[in-house]
Design a protein around this motif. Structure first.
Motif, PDB file in Angstrom:
ATOM      1  N   THR A 187      80.227  19.537 -65.127  1.00  0.00           N
ATOM      2  CA  THR A 187      81.280  18.580 -64.779  1.00  0.00           C
ATOM      3  C   THR A 187      80.907  17.775 -63.548  1.00  0.00           C
ATOM      4  OG1 THR A 187      82.448  20.186 -63.387  1.00  0.00           O
ATOM      5  CG2 THR A 187      83.040  20.128 -65.716  1.00  0.00           C
ATOM      6  N   GLN A 195      86.511  15.317 -58.182  1.00  0.00           N
ATOM      7  CA  GLN A 195      87.426  16.452 -58.170  1.00  0.00           C
ATOM      8  C   GLN A 195      88.677  16.125 -57.355  1.00  0.00           C
ATOM      9  OE1 GLN A 195      86.647  19.776 -59.663  1.00  0.00           O
ATOM     10  NE2 GLN A 195      85.332  18.294 -60.727  1.00  0.00           N
ATOM     11  N   TYR A 200      90.272  20.214 -59.862  1.00  0.00           N
ATOM     12  CA  TYR A 200      90.105  19.881 -61.273  1.00  0.00           C
ATOM     13  C   TYR A 200      89.405  18.536 -61.418  1.00  0.00           C
ATOM     14  CZ  TYR A 200      93.758  23.451 -61.765  1.00  0.00           C
ATOM     15  OH  TYR A 200      94.485  24.612 -61.686  1.00  0.00           O
ATOM     16  N   ASP A 201      88.713  18.345 -62.555  1.00  0.00           N
ATOM     17  CA  ASP A 201      88.067  17.068 -62.845  1.00  0.00           C
ATOM     18  C   ASP A 201      89.100  15.954 -62.989  1.00  0.00           C
ATOM     19  OD1 ASP A 201      85.733  18.484 -62.965  1.00  0.00           O
ATOM     20  OD2 ASP A 201      85.496  18.362 -65.136  1.00  0.00           O
TER      21      ASP A 201
END
Length: 219
Positions: A18, A23, A27-28
């Motif tokens: 990822t 971020q 989370y992405d």
């Protein structure tokens, strides 16, 4: 003669990566632009249990303390590099397990007054629906014309004099921002795949598309 064939491939190697995505809160944030959101399939879900004893009012018990929003995400690639990055990212989602941030890419906010470097209160044009019906906390992405991108959490919103709305964010932007600098300012939802099986359709060697069901989740 005509023939039709289908192939089933079960990947056994973990390709997870990822690193291509920024971020936010661990989370992405999907920002590559190779997707489309199908609003026509959006659904709002609030599971409940109803108890009817036949002698009085029906009792409604909420079995979940947040509302789910379901929608469909369209993904596609046009180059070998994009296809490889998509495969790595799909592996990293681990089916329904790993959530990610999805910006709406709508112009959801319009700045009414210049944001100072240290302020956490931002005045936007209109926005009464946010102050009256908004559910907090919620999150946004702001893109500026110099390429800067900011992610922040809205903790509350109130109606300001003149019909505008003042929203309070969790931390200051750290710079002055004027209305004309804002290119895109939109909500972000934390979502996950709503299926463990994602089908990639190959139109040619590198043009691939997929239709992915999503479900919004609480952080």
């Amino acid at each position: 003669a005509a023939a039709t064939a289908s192939f089933l491939c079960n990947d056994t190697v973990d390709l997870s990566d990822t690193s291509t995505y920024p971020q936010y809160r661990g989370y992405d944030v999907v920002t590559n632009g190779h997707y489309a959101i199908d609003d026509l399939s959006e659904r709002i879900i609030r599971p409940t249990t109803q108890i009817d004893n036949g002698q009085g009012p029906i009792t409604v018990i909420e079995t979940q303390d947040y509302t789910q929003f379901a929608r469909t995400l369209g993904l596609w690639t046009e180059t070998k590099e994009d296809l490889w990055a998509l495969r790595q990212w799909l592996h990293a989602r681990r089916g329904r397990q790993k959530p990610f941030w999805l910006p709406t890419y709508n112009q959801d906010f319009t700045l009414a007054a210049t944001i100072t470097a240290l302020t956490t209160d931002i005045e936007i044009t209109g926005g009464r629906a946010l102050s009256v019906y908004g559910t907090f906390p919620c999150d946004f992405m702001m893109q500026l014309n110099d390429g800067s991108v900011y992610y922040r959490r809205i903790v509350t919103a109130t109606t300001a004099p003149g019909g505008n709305t003042t929203m309070s964010i969790d931390s200051a932007l750290g710079r002055e921002v004027t209305r004309h600098q804002v290119v895109l300012w939109c909500f972000m939802d934390l979502v996950r795949f709503n299926s463990d099986a994602i089908t990639l359709r190959h139109r040619n060697p590198y043009y691939v598309d997929a239709s992915v069901p999503l479900m919004r989740v609480p952080e």
